[in-house]
Design a protein around this motif. Sequence first.
Motif, PDB file in Angstrom:
ATOM      1  N   ARG A 259       0.818  -1.216   0.000  1.00 51.31           N
ATOM      2  CA  ARG A 259       0.000   0.000   0.000  1.00 51.31           C
ATOM      3  C   ARG A 259       0.848   1.261   0.000  1.00 51.31           C
ATOM      4  NH1 ARG A 259      -2.866  -2.420   4.205  1.00 51.31           N
ATOM      5  NH2 ARG A 259      -2.390  -0.705   5.636  1.00 51.31           N
ATOM      6  N   HIS A 260       2.074   1.146   0.489  1.00 54.42           N
ATOM      7  CA  HIS A 260       2.949   2.320   0.575  1.00 54.42           C
ATOM      8  C   HIS A 260       4.101   2.273  -0.437  1.00 54.42           C
ATOM      9  CE1 HIS A 260       0.908   3.856   4.101  1.00 54.42           C
ATOM     10  NE2 HIS A 260       0.993   2.663   4.670  1.00 54.42           N
ATOM     11  N   GLY A 261       3.963   1.403  -1.440  1.00 53.49           N
ATOM     12  CA  GLY A 261       4.984   1.335  -2.479  1.00 53.49           C
ATOM     13  C   GLY A 261       6.284   0.702  -2.027  1.00 53.49           C
ATOM     14  N   LEU A 262       6.210  -0.153  -1.009  1.00 55.99           N
ATOM     15  CA  LEU A 262       7.394  -0.806  -0.462  1.00 55.99           C
ATOM     16  C   LEU A 262       7.324  -2.306  -0.730  1.00 55.99           C
ATOM     17  CD1 LEU A 262       7.413   0.967   3.041  1.00 55.99           C
ATOM     18  CD2 LEU A 262       8.610   1.692   0.959  1.00 55.99           C
ATOM     19  N   ILE A 263       8.413  -3.003  -0.424  1.00 57.58           N
ATOM     20  CA  ILE A 263       8.439  -4.458  -0.470  1.00 57.58           C
ATOM     21  C   ILE A 263       8.854  -4.974   0.900  1.00 57.58           C
ATOM     22  CG2 ILE A 263       8.973  -4.540  -2.927  1.00 57.58           C
ATOM     23  CD1 ILE A 263      11.887  -5.209  -2.131  1.00 57.58           C
ATOM     24  N   VAL A 264       8.647  -6.266   1.137  1.00 55.35           N
ATOM     25  CA  VAL A 264       9.076  -6.901   2.385  1.00 55.35           C
ATOM     26  C   VAL A 264      10.282  -7.780   2.101  1.00 55.35           C
ATOM     27  CG1 VAL A 264       8.480  -8.605   4.137  1.00 55.35           C
ATOM     28  CG2 VAL A 264       6.859  -6.805   3.553  1.00 55.35           C
ATOM     29  N   GLU A 265      11.327  -7.558   2.886  1.00 56.60           N
ATOM     30  CA  GLU A 265      12.549  -8.377   2.798  1.00 56.60           C
ATOM     31  C   GLU A 265      12.589  -9.268   4.034  1.00 56.60           C
ATOM     32  OE1 GLU A 265      15.821  -9.907   1.159  1.00 56.60           O
ATOM     33  OE2 GLU A 265      15.152  -8.013   0.302  1.00 56.60           O
ATOM     34  N   PRO A 266      12.381 -10.591   3.903  1.00 59.37           N
ATOM     35  CA  PRO A 266      12.439 -11.469   5.069  1.00 59.37           C
ATOM     36  C   PRO A 266      13.878 -11.784   5.457  1.00 59.37           C
ATOM     37  CG  PRO A 266      11.943 -12.748   3.109  1.00 59.37           C
ATOM     38  CD  PRO A 266      12.019 -11.312   2.669  1.00 59.37           C
ATOM     39  N   GLY A 267      14.096 -11.975   6.757  1.00 62.77           N
ATOM     40  CA  GLY A 267      15.408 -12.345   7.262  1.00 62.77           C
ATOM     41  C   GLY A 267      15.272 -13.308   8.416  1.00 62.77           C
ATOM     42  N   ARG A 268      16.281 -13.359   9.250  1.00 65.19           N
ATOM     43  CA  ARG A 268      16.285 -14.280  10.386  1.00 65.19           C
ATOM     44  C   ARG A 268      15.454 -13.686  11.508  1.00 65.19           C
ATOM     45  NH1 ARG A 268      22.640 -15.772  10.864  1.00 65.19           N
ATOM     46  NH2 ARG A 268      21.939 -16.884  12.734  1.00 65.19           N
ATOM     47  N   MET A 269      14.183 -14.088  11.575  1.00 65.89           N
ATOM     48  CA  MET A 269      13.205 -13.614  12.552  1.00 65.89           C
ATOM     49  C   MET A 269      12.974 -12.096  12.435  1.00 65.89           C
ATOM     50  SD  MET A 269      12.384 -16.451  13.762  1.00 65.89           S
ATOM     51  CE  MET A 269      13.129 -17.619  12.634  1.00 65.89           C
ATOM     52  N   VAL A 270      13.019 -11.595  11.205  1.00 63.81           N
ATOM     53  CA  VAL A 270      12.771 -10.174  10.978  1.00 63.81           C
ATOM     54  C   VAL A 270      12.160  -9.998   9.593  1.00 63.81           C
ATOM     55  CG1 VAL A 270      15.127  -9.793  10.102  1.00 63.81           C
ATOM     56  CG2 VAL A 270      13.795  -7.846  10.958  1.00 63.81           C
ATOM     57  N   LEU A 271      11.212  -9.067   9.487  1.00 60.43           N
ATOM     58  CA  LEU A 271      10.594  -8.701   8.222  1.00 60.43           C
ATOM     59  C   LEU A 271      10.812  -7.203   8.031  1.00 60.43           C
ATOM     60  CD1 LEU A 271       7.427 -10.784   8.924  1.00 60.43           C
ATOM     61  CD2 LEU A 271       8.878 -11.171   6.927  1.00 60.43           C
ATOM     62  N   GLU A 272      11.509  -6.856   6.969  1.00 61.24           N
ATOM     63  CA  GLU A 272      11.880  -5.465   6.740  1.00 61.24           C
ATOM     64  C   GLU A 272      11.065  -4.881   5.597  1.00 61.24           C
ATOM     65  OE1 GLU A 272      15.800  -3.374   4.988  1.00 61.24           O
ATOM     66  OE2 GLU A 272      16.089  -4.335   6.933  1.00 61.24           O
ATOM     67  N   LEU A 273      10.462  -3.722   5.839  1.00 59.85           N
ATOM     68  CA  LEU A 273       9.728  -3.000   4.814  1.00 59.85           C
ATOM     69  C   LEU A 273      10.658  -1.942   4.241  1.00 59.85           C
ATOM     70  CD1 LEU A 273       7.632  -4.127   6.980  1.00 59.85           C
ATOM     71  CD2 LEU A 273       6.062  -2.403   6.093  1.00 59.85           C
ATOM     72  N   ARG A 274      10.906  -2.022   2.934  1.00 58.27           N
ATOM     73  CA  ARG A 274      11.868  -1.105   2.321  1.00 58.27           C
ATOM     74  C   ARG A 274      11.464  -0.809   0.883  1.00 58.27           C
ATOM     75  NH1 ARG A 274      15.400  -3.549  -1.176  1.00 58.27           N
ATOM     76  NH2 ARG A 274      15.631  -5.822  -1.080  1.00 58.27           N
ATOM     77  N   PRO A 275      12.053   0.239   0.285  1.00 54.97           N
ATOM     78  CA  PRO A 275      11.724   0.563  -1.110  1.00 54.97           C
ATOM     79  C   PRO A 275      12.217  -0.520  -2.058  1.00 54.97           C
ATOM     80  CG  PRO A 275      12.734   2.445  -0.005  1.00 54.97           C
ATOM     81  CD  PRO A 275      12.909   1.259   0.908  1.00 54.97           C
ATOM     82  N   PRO A 276      11.532  -0.716  -3.181  1.00 52.40           N
ATOM     83  CA  PRO A 276      11.982  -1.687  -4.177  1.00 52.40           C
ATOM     84  C   PRO A 276      13.127  -1.122  -5.011  1.00 52.40           C
ATOM     85  CG  PRO A 276      10.025  -0.562  -4.963  1.00 52.40           C
ATOM     86  CD  PRO A 276      10.283  -0.040  -3.564  1.00 52.40           C
ATOM     87  N   GLY A 277      13.717  -1.979  -5.816  1.00 52.15           N
ATOM     88  CA  GLY A 277      14.680  -1.512  -6.803  1.00 52.15           C
ATOM     89  C   GLY A 277      16.131  -1.722  -6.434  1.00 52.15           C
ATOM     90  N   MET A 278      16.419  -1.887  -5.153  1.00 52.05           N
ATOM     91  CA  MET A 278      17.793  -2.160  -4.735  1.00 52.05           C
ATOM     92  C   MET A 278      17.816  -3.421  -3.904  1.00 52.05           C
ATOM     93  SD  MET A 278      19.993  -0.084  -6.009  1.00 52.05           S
ATOM     94  CE  MET A 278      21.438  -0.442  -5.005  1.00 52.05           C
ATOM     95  N   ASP A 279      18.810  -4.242  -4.159  1.00 50.49           N
ATOM     96  CA  ASP A 279      19.068  -5.373  -3.288  1.00 50.49           C
ATOM     97  C   ASP A 279      20.575  -5.618  -3.299  1.00 50.49           C
ATOM     98  OD1 ASP A 279      19.778  -7.025  -5.544  1.00 50.49           O
ATOM     99  OD2 ASP A 279      17.679  -7.595  -5.802  1.00 50.49           O
ATOM    100  N   LYS A 280      21.012  -6.569  -2.519  1.00 51.36           N
ATOM    101  CA  LYS A 280      22.455  -6.787  -2.399  1.00 51.36           C
ATOM    102  C   LYS A 280      23.071  -7.270  -3.708  1.00 51.36           C
ATOM    103  CE  LYS A 280      22.440  -7.575   2.582  1.00 51.36           C
ATOM    104  NZ  LYS A 280      22.813  -8.484   3.685  1.00 51.36           N
ATOM    105  N   GLY A 281      22.268  -7.936  -4.525  1.00 52.22           N
ATOM    106  CA  GLY A 281      22.765  -8.364  -5.815  1.00 52.22           C
ATOM    107  C   GLY A 281      23.034  -7.195  -6.745  1.00 52.22           C
TER     108      GLY A 281
END
Length: 290
Positions: free
Chosen positions: A188-210
Amino acid sequence: MGSHTDSTDPYDTDDSLPAPVTPAGRDGLAAILARPERAVIALDFDGTLAPIVADPEQARAHPEAVPALAALAPKVAAVAVVTGRPAGVAVRHGGFAGVAGLEHLVVLGHYGAERWDAVTGTVNAPAPHPGVAAARAELPGFLDRIGAWQGTWIEEKGRAVAVHTRRASDPQAAFEALRAPLTDLAGRHGLIVEPGRMVLELRPPGMDKGVALSEYAREISAESVLYAGDDLGDLPAFGAVDKLRSDGTPGLLVCSGSDEVTELRERADLVVDGPAGVVHLLRALADRIG
């Protein structure tokens, strides 16, 4: 598919260089050793250079990480710490600023959206995504309404916001229960969810570690790449190394071993025993390069 080295005796001697278990990994290591001055050594922070702790604000680099990096960095083209944390936070928690030998270090924070350079000591970053502030404001009431507030907590990350479940009575169940609702909120806010080790991060799309790793390797014309990580957010970086390898740039994939995430372990050329194993690998590389 990679596998762990013998857990009873992972290294022949204290200064031995761990051996990759895949042909591609062995080729990557050989290329790094043959021309270290054209190699990029890239590493995640949490779980790779720093042990995972219940409170991310208390996370600090392994006590031998900075000395190991300082021994290796002058011998390679660059060392890049690629992290979801703000670059400045990773620099502080890592103790990277003002260290002799780390002039070749960069920190690519917020999945590459921010960059700290040891040479200048400054962070370069674009304007923050407005959806992060909107999602952050909505999160406490949102978690309360869906009955997921107990044991979860929100981490402010500047250009992102994260919900941790490690302190919940059943951390994995809370993680799974929150994943879909938080994905809807993020969308709804133009973000994506990045799952991790017992954490869910809401962040902008378009960038990742790759993306961050590929762009940096291209920028400095790397002829070989090592990437070490421990979590789901490191999978795109693993993918970037795979793509570099298919294009003719040798690479080595290292998993900082964890029982919580198995995907990296299965794809790695080399599995080491958490941050202590990563430090050993960095030291052994520096010693072998000479």
